[in-house]
Design a protein around this motif. Sequence first.
Motif, PDB file in Angstrom:
ATOM      1  N   ALA A 104       0.830  -1.210   0.000  1.00 19.61           N
ATOM      2  CA  ALA A 104       0.000   0.000   0.000  1.00 19.61           C
ATOM      3  C   ALA A 104       0.861   1.255   0.000  1.00 19.61           C
ATOM      4  CB  ALA A 104      -0.929  -0.009   1.210  1.00 19.61           C
ATOM      5  N   VAL A 105       1.897   1.250   0.812  1.00 24.27           N
ATOM      6  CA  VAL A 105       2.794   2.415   0.882  1.00 24.27           C
ATOM      7  C   VAL A 105       3.514   2.601  -0.448  1.00 24.27           C
ATOM      8  CG1 VAL A 105       4.819   3.388   2.026  1.00 24.27           C
ATOM      9  CG2 VAL A 105       3.071   2.199   3.379  1.00 24.27           C
ATOM     10  N   ALA A 106       3.979   1.509  -1.035  1.00 25.13           N
ATOM     11  CA  ALA A 106       4.690   1.591  -2.313  1.00 25.13           C
ATOM     12  C   ALA A 106       3.771   2.108  -3.418  1.00 25.13           C
ATOM     13  CB  ALA A 106       5.262   0.224  -2.678  1.00 25.13           C
ATOM     14  N   ALA A 107       2.510   1.702  -3.384  1.00 23.89           N
ATOM     15  CA  ALA A 107       1.570   2.129  -4.418  1.00 23.89           C
ATOM     16  C   ALA A 107       1.288   3.630  -4.334  1.00 23.89           C
ATOM     17  CB  ALA A 107       0.268   1.339  -4.305  1.00 23.89           C
ATOM     18  N   LEU A 108       1.289   4.167  -3.121  1.00 24.30           N
ATOM     19  CA  LEU A 108       1.021   5.595  -2.960  1.00 24.30           C
ATOM     20  C   LEU A 108       2.172   6.457  -3.470  1.00 24.30           C
ATOM     21  CD1 LEU A 108      -0.648   5.846   0.568  1.00 24.30           C
ATOM     22  CD2 LEU A 108      -1.668   6.415  -1.628  1.00 24.30           C
ATOM     23  N   ARG A 109       3.384   6.027  -3.209  1.00 22.56           N
ATOM     24  CA  ARG A 109       4.606   6.736  -3.605  1.00 22.56           C
ATOM     25  C   ARG A 109       4.828   8.032  -2.823  1.00 22.56           C
ATOM     26  NH1 ARG A 109       5.094   6.232 -10.232  1.00 22.56           N
ATOM     27  NH2 ARG A 109       4.926   3.937 -10.332  1.00 22.56           N
ATOM     28  N   TRP A 110       3.788   8.618  -2.299  1.00 20.88           N
ATOM     29  CA  TRP A 110       3.914   9.862  -1.516  1.00 20.88           C
ATOM     30  C   TRP A 110       3.035   9.703  -0.275  1.00 20.88           C
ATOM     31  CZ3 TRP A 110       1.281  15.057  -1.287  1.00 20.88           C
ATOM     32  CH2 TRP A 110       2.147  16.042  -0.810  1.00 20.88           C
ATOM     33  N   PRO A 111       3.519   8.947   0.726  1.00 20.43           N
ATOM     34  CA  PRO A 111       2.661   8.548   1.851  1.00 20.43           C
ATOM     35  C   PRO A 111       2.425   9.656   2.882  1.00 20.43           C
ATOM     36  CG  PRO A 111       4.850   7.621   2.138  1.00 20.43           C
ATOM     37  CD  PRO A 111       4.834   8.297   0.785  1.00 20.43           C
ATOM     38  N   GLN A 112       1.665  10.664   2.483  1.00 18.63           N
ATOM     39  CA  GLN A 112       1.163  11.627   3.450  1.00 18.63           C
ATOM     40  C   GLN A 112      -0.061  11.027   4.162  1.00 18.63           C
ATOM     41  OE1 GLN A 112       2.451  14.386   4.404  1.00 18.63           O
ATOM     42  NE2 GLN A 112       3.732  15.207   2.758  1.00 18.63           N
ATOM     43  N   PRO A 113      -0.289  11.407   5.424  1.00 15.33           N
ATOM     44  CA  PRO A 113      -1.403  10.801   6.192  1.00 15.33           C
ATOM     45  C   PRO A 113      -2.748  10.871   5.477  1.00 15.33           C
ATOM     46  CG  PRO A 113      -0.008  12.098   7.641  1.00 15.33           C
ATOM     47  CD  PRO A 113       0.512  12.328   6.247  1.00 15.33           C
ATOM     48  N   TYR A 114      -3.046  11.982   4.810  1.00 15.44           N
ATOM     49  CA  TYR A 114      -4.355  12.112   4.142  1.00 15.44           C
ATOM     50  C   TYR A 114      -4.577  10.987   3.134  1.00 15.44           C
ATOM     51  CZ  TYR A 114      -7.760  13.958   0.783  1.00 15.44           C
ATOM     52  OH  TYR A 114      -8.813  14.112  -0.079  1.00 15.44           O
TER      53      TYR A 114
END
Length: 275
Positions: A263-273
Amino acid sequence: MYNTMGNIAGPPVEGRNFFGREQEIASFVELLQRQDVLLLGPRRIGKTSLARRVRDTLRQDGWKFVEINVAACEDEPRLLAKLKTALEAELAPTSSAIKSAAGSIADKLPRVSRVEFKGPEGSSVGVGLSERSPKDWTVEADPILQRLGRMTTPLLVYIDELPIFLFKLIQNDQANGVRRVRRFLDWFRNDLRNTANTDAVRWLLTGSIGLDSLVQQHNMADTINSFKHNTLEPFTEPQAAALLHTLAANYNLILSDAEKSAAVAALRWPQPYYL
């Protein structure tokens, strides 16, 4: 860190719904002991949530806190009125606030310019009303300067979306907008911040568009060079995974380490929102 947390996306979060950022909170609290801070970054990265967490931390040490969002302010007097109201709500007793409101109303009433009475033999004296002449907005700011200058208790003034207000001045006044922005920023730096008790009053400015870009474009970088510039970096992968774990637990879900990493890798920009 809290054991349960609501899945809130959009509005600022406080209390148990605020997650992480312990290092950033500590850094901001330390910085604000000695200087003013400018926090810029895109929407939804948690600037307001962070500012309110800083507020809660400083209040434990006896600080006062004032927050205003100036994105909707159309001109300088409206911004000053919003700041004055917020200061009165935090610092002044109710009677002072009522007195100030009454004074503001009186300032807007028409001024008597002529009085007329019927006299003998057809003579008369007339009554006329005229609008009060407009004042320079810096004159209206004098009570704010005086109030801040008397501060002895530490105070943090948090102004959100100042860049939007300044861009609006330029957009709505093509002829004089840039000059007005320069004048406002010069006044803010030289009068407001220097008049305020520098040992007691600190300023936190935040914005979702670049104040730094605006002042550089119009050769005004000197107006904000005394601020410490900051932004909010995305979570590290362990921080992001911990947030996902806490959210999942609140819904009685179990995520594997592989699922959290994916999930984190898919986001690429893991801001809380976005998490």
